[in-house]
Design an enzyme around this catalytic site. Structure first.
Site, PDB file in Angstrom:
ATOM      1  N   PRO A   2       0.808  -1.212   0.000  1.00 20.00           N
ATOM      2  CA  PRO A   2       0.000   0.000   0.000  1.00 20.00           C
ATOM      3  C   PRO A   2       0.847   1.269   0.000  1.00 20.00           C
ATOM      4  CG  PRO A   2      -0.571  -1.475   1.824  1.00 20.00           C
ATOM      5  CD  PRO A   2       0.698  -1.959   1.242  1.00 20.00           C
ATOM      6  N   GLU A   3       0.684   2.061  -1.022  1.00 22.16           N
ATOM      7  CA  GLU A   3       1.230   3.410  -0.998  1.00 22.16           C
ATOM      8  C   GLU A   3       0.036   4.350  -0.863  1.00 22.16           C
ATOM      9  OE1 GLU A   3       4.385   4.488  -3.550  1.00 22.16           O
ATOM     10  OE2 GLU A   3       5.175   2.465  -3.715  1.00 22.16           O
ATOM     11  N   HIS A  92      -3.958 -14.659   9.676  1.00 18.19           N
ATOM     12  CA  HIS A  92      -3.466 -13.279   9.741  1.00 18.19           C
ATOM     13  C   HIS A  92      -4.571 -12.236   9.918  1.00 18.19           C
ATOM     14  CE1 HIS A  92       0.278 -15.103   8.665  1.00 18.19           C
ATOM     15  NE2 HIS A  92      -0.095 -15.350   7.429  1.00 18.19           N
ATOM     16  N   ARG A 111       2.573  -9.819   7.252  1.00 15.72           N
ATOM     17  CA  ARG A 111       3.933  -9.484   7.715  1.00 15.72           C
ATOM     18  C   ARG A 111       3.939  -8.652   8.984  1.00 15.72           C
ATOM     19  NH1 ARG A 111       6.434  -8.392   1.691  1.00 15.72           N
ATOM     20  NH2 ARG A 111       5.288 -10.132   0.836  1.00 15.72           N
ATOM     21  N   ARG A 154      19.931  19.026   1.035  1.00 12.19           N
ATOM     22  CA  ARG A 154      20.063  17.583   1.189  1.00 12.19           C
ATOM     23  C   ARG A 154      20.987  17.007   0.116  1.00 12.19           C
ATOM     24  NH1 ARG A 154      15.629  15.501   4.150  1.00 12.19           N
ATOM     25  NH2 ARG A 154      16.696  13.521   3.911  1.00 12.19           N
TER      26      ARG A 154
END
Length: 273
Positions: A2-3, A92, A111, A154
């Site tokens: 999932p993004e 799960h 997971r 950065r």
DNA sequence: CTTTCGTCCTGACTGC
DNA sequence: TGCAGTCAGGACGAAA
């Protein structure tokens, strides 16, 4: 995986099932996901009406009328499965919600990279997981100017920078590669070397890539409870992600792969400078 | 402060 | 066919 678009899709799918309903039961079938689940989840939330759902970055907030909110992150493999509560639970299925309309929502996460927490709605923005989050990519506040301000000092790779949630939220590994391809920027370029015009292209690309993915998710949402009861995992058509060796859609040169910040990265050496 | 790296977890996939 | 090994990945938190 999932993004942001997937999380948005899941949130939109859950909304008609949850908002306006009262939670009649909540079962945590294990004590922890990525971290321990909040204590007394059931006692804190059962019997309370749900007033609204909200997405911030890749977090879903479920707001309750009495002023508490349930914070959910799907992690890597988290899914929200909606059903009528009559089918057997699956492996799960870690947290089970039921509403007064008889619907059941199962948080299934193989997971266990996902997480849940309970917080006061009013001070949710101060929550340690939310307070440092940067701009929402689809908001007006995410602009070339704000991006440049965040990355100009950065030295890290531009791909790493746009995946940094303090710079802009919700851009995960897949859409980072896709957006950089669309903007014609090499993923390994130092973030500080990105120029104004490039930043404009990149912001545009991030918005476009995410919007397109949400639209695709949206199209599968017409009947939000699908045959298998699963929400929001739609097929993507990626330009570069996972396409190592395949021809660039732009110039036909074989796409390349490299590891940046321990993350798999795909790009066109000819189109991205 | 910035940046990198280890860590959590299990299913899917690869190679022998 | 079976098994061991590798990879995937969000985001924290420790280490450099």
């Amino acid at each position: 995986m999932p993004e942001l678009p997937e999380v948005e899709t899941v949130m939109r799918g859950l909304t008609p099932v949850l908002v306006g309903r009262t939670l009649t039961s909540l079962t945590a079938r294990r004590a922890d996901l990525r971290w321990p689940l909040p204590k007394n989840m059931e006692k804190q939330l059962v019997g309370q009406p749900i007033t609204a759902l909200e997405r911030r970055a890749k977090y879903i907030l479920i707001h309750f009328q009495h002023g508490l909110s349930l914070l959910v992150h799907l992690g890597m493999s988290g899914r929200m499965v909606i059903d009528d509560g009559k089918t057997a639970l699956e492996k799960h299925d870690h947290v089970i919600l039921k509403t007064d309309a008889g619907m059941r929502v199962r948080f299934n996460d193989a997971r266990r990279f996902g997480m849940m927490d309970i917080m006061e709605t009013e001070t949710a923005r101060q929550h340690k997981l939310l307070v440092h989050l940067g701009h929402e990519p689809l908001s007006r506040s995410f602009t070339a100017k704000s991006l440049l301000a965040a990355i100009q000092t950065r030295k890290t790779a531009i791909k790493t920078a746009i995946m940094d949630q303090e710079v802009v939220v919700g851009v995960g590994n897949i859409y980072a590669s896709e957006a950089l391809f669309m903007a014609g920027i090499h993923p390994k370029r130092s973030a500080s070397t990105v120029k104004q015009a490039e930043a404009e292209k990149l912001v545009e690309a991030i918005k476009k890539v995410l919007k397109r993915a949400i639209e695709k998710g949206g199209s599968t949402l017409r009947d939000y409870v699908q045959a298998d009861g699963e929400l929001g995992y739609f097929q993507h058509e990626f330009a570069v992600y996972g396409r190592k060796g395949e021809p660039c859609k732009n110039c036909k040169k074989p796409l390349e792969h490299m590891t940046i910040g321990a993350r798999s990265t795909f790009f066109c050496v000819n189109c991205q400078k």
